[in-house]
Motif scaffolding. Structure first.
Motif, short mmCIF file in Angstrom:
data_model
loop_
_atom_site.label_atom_id
_atom_site.label_comp_id
_atom_site.label_asym_id
_atom_site.label_seq_id
_atom_site.Cartn_x
_atom_site.Cartn_y
_atom_site.Cartn_z
N ALA A 47 -62.75 -80.23 44.92
CA ALA A 47 -63.44 -79.56 45.75
C ALA A 47 -64.34 -80.32 46.69
CB ALA A 47 -64.26 -78.53 45.03
N SER A 48 -64.63 -81.59 46.25
CA SER A 48 -65.52 -82.42 47.21
C SER A 48 -64.77 -82.89 48.20
CB SER A 48 -65.97 -83.30 46.20
OG SER A 48 -64.80 -84.16 45.58
N ASP A 49 -63.38 -82.78 48.17
CA ASP A 49 -62.63 -83.23 49.11
C ASP A 49 -62.60 -82.38 50.51
OD1 ASP A 49 -61.62 -85.79 48.13
OD2 ASP A 49 -60.22 -84.44 47.02
N ILE A 50 -63.14 -81.18 50.22
CA ILE A 50 -62.88 -79.92 51.32
C ILE A 50 -63.56 -80.35 52.57
CG2 ILE A 50 -63.54 -77.65 51.89
CD1 ILE A 50 -61.04 -77.81 50.02
N PHE A 83 -59.51 -72.35 52.38
CA PHE A 83 -59.19 -73.73 51.75
C PHE A 83 -59.52 -73.63 50.25
CE2 PHE A 83 -58.78 -75.44 56.23
CZ PHE A 83 -57.37 -75.93 55.90
N ARG A 84 -60.85 -73.30 49.95
CA ARG A 84 -61.39 -73.41 48.77
C ARG A 84 -60.83 -72.61 47.77
NH1 ARG A 84 -65.65 -76.63 48.17
NH2 ARG A 84 -66.75 -77.45 49.98
N ALA A 85 -60.42 -71.36 48.15
CA ALA A 85 -59.89 -70.38 47.24
C ALA A 85 -58.52 -70.91 47.11
CB ALA A 85 -59.76 -69.11 48.20
N ALA A 116 -58.77 -73.68 44.47
CA ALA A 116 -59.06 -72.80 43.10
C ALA A 116 -58.04 -72.27 42.39
CB ALA A 116 -60.24 -71.92 43.23
N LEU A 117 -56.90 -71.76 43.41
CA LEU A 117 -56.06 -71.01 42.78
C LEU A 117 -54.77 -71.87 42.27
CD1 LEU A 117 -54.61 -68.30 42.33
CD2 LEU A 117 -53.61 -68.57 44.80
N THR A 118 -54.42 -72.85 43.04
CA THR A 118 -53.42 -73.68 42.59
C THR A 118 -53.85 -75.23 42.82
OG1 THR A 118 -50.99 -74.13 42.85
CG2 THR A 118 -52.22 -73.26 44.69
N PRO A 119 -54.66 -75.79 41.84
CA PRO A 119 -55.08 -77.24 42.26
C PRO A 119 -54.07 -78.24 42.02
CG PRO A 119 -55.87 -76.43 40.06
CD PRO A 119 -55.41 -75.16 40.78
N ALA A 120 -52.79 -78.05 41.08
CA ALA A 120 -51.98 -78.65 40.97
C ALA A 120 -50.90 -78.98 41.99
CB ALA A 120 -51.21 -78.25 39.44
N ALA A 154 -54.26 -66.41 55.70
CA ALA A 154 -54.25 -65.59 54.35
C ALA A 154 -54.47 -66.41 53.05
CB ALA A 154 -53.06 -64.67 54.39
N GLN A 155 -54.78 -65.68 52.12
CA GLN A 155 -54.72 -66.35 50.74
C GLN A 155 -53.36 -66.28 50.24
OE1 GLN A 155 -57.43 -67.32 49.44
NE2 GLN A 155 -58.88 -66.53 50.81
N PHE A 156 -53.20 -67.63 49.44
CA PHE A 156 -51.91 -67.49 48.67
C PHE A 156 -51.78 -66.47 47.56
CE2 PHE A 156 -52.09 -72.52 49.24
CZ PHE A 156 -51.66 -72.60 50.51
#
Length: 166
Positions: free
Chosen positions: A3-6, A28-30, A33-37, A68-70
């Motif tokens: 998150a600190s990279d945003i 971008f944050r959402a 959060a949804l798929t950090p991998a 749009a959101q993933f």
């Protein structure tokens, strides 16, 4: 990616895309959060991002509209590369190649058979060197979503591209 990279991601995006293609920090944050991998950064020095890649497990022939959101597929067969950007100062350092290689390795290890993306800004030849091919025959909803990436109607540029990983 963390998150600190945003903030760095937002800077890189602004350096790489026209205003009509900029996505919000909340989006971008959402996504992270949804798929950090399946979200990565590349940097030339510690604590500084110079390139990023957002991707997510999806289904072949689906296109997420710009901004749009993933939506994660219940039974994914594809890693969708949604956004790859390299800051101008980092170009020529193979950052994009490293990020895509990491994404494809992840997709293969997850048993996904495909990788897909929307090529913009005349990037088809770059993606072609990485094994992606332009494809037609998308379902109508995917074609509508693809149109959200067009910078202008008189210069169609968004192209759906696909690579079989098997």
């Amino acid at each position: 990616m963390l998150a600190s990279d945003i903030p760095a991601v937002m800077r890189i995006q602004a350096e790489c895309y026209p205003p009509s293609m900029l996505e919000s920090e909340d989006v971008f944050r959402a996504r992270l959060a949804l798929t950090p991998a399946t979200c990565w950064i590349w940097s030339r020095a510690p604590d500084s991002a110079d390139a990023y890649l957002f991707s997510y497990p999806s289904s072949k022939d689906l296109v997420t509209p710009l901004g749009a959101q993933f939506k994660l597929a219940a039974t994914p067969d594809c890693l969708y590369l949604h956004d790859l950007a390299v800051a101008p100062a980092a170009r020529g350092k193979r950052a994009a190649n490293v990020l895509v290689a990491a994404a494809l390795a992840h997709a293969r290890s997850a048993g996904l058979n495909w990788s897909a993306l929307v090529s913009v800004q005349q990037s088809q030849s770059f993606w072609g060197t990485l094994g992606y091919q332009a494809t037609d025959g998308l379902p109508s909803q995917a074609r509508e979503n693809l149109a959200s990436y067009q910078v202008s109607a008189d210069q169609p540029d968004a192209v759906y591209m696909l690579q079989q990983l098997g």
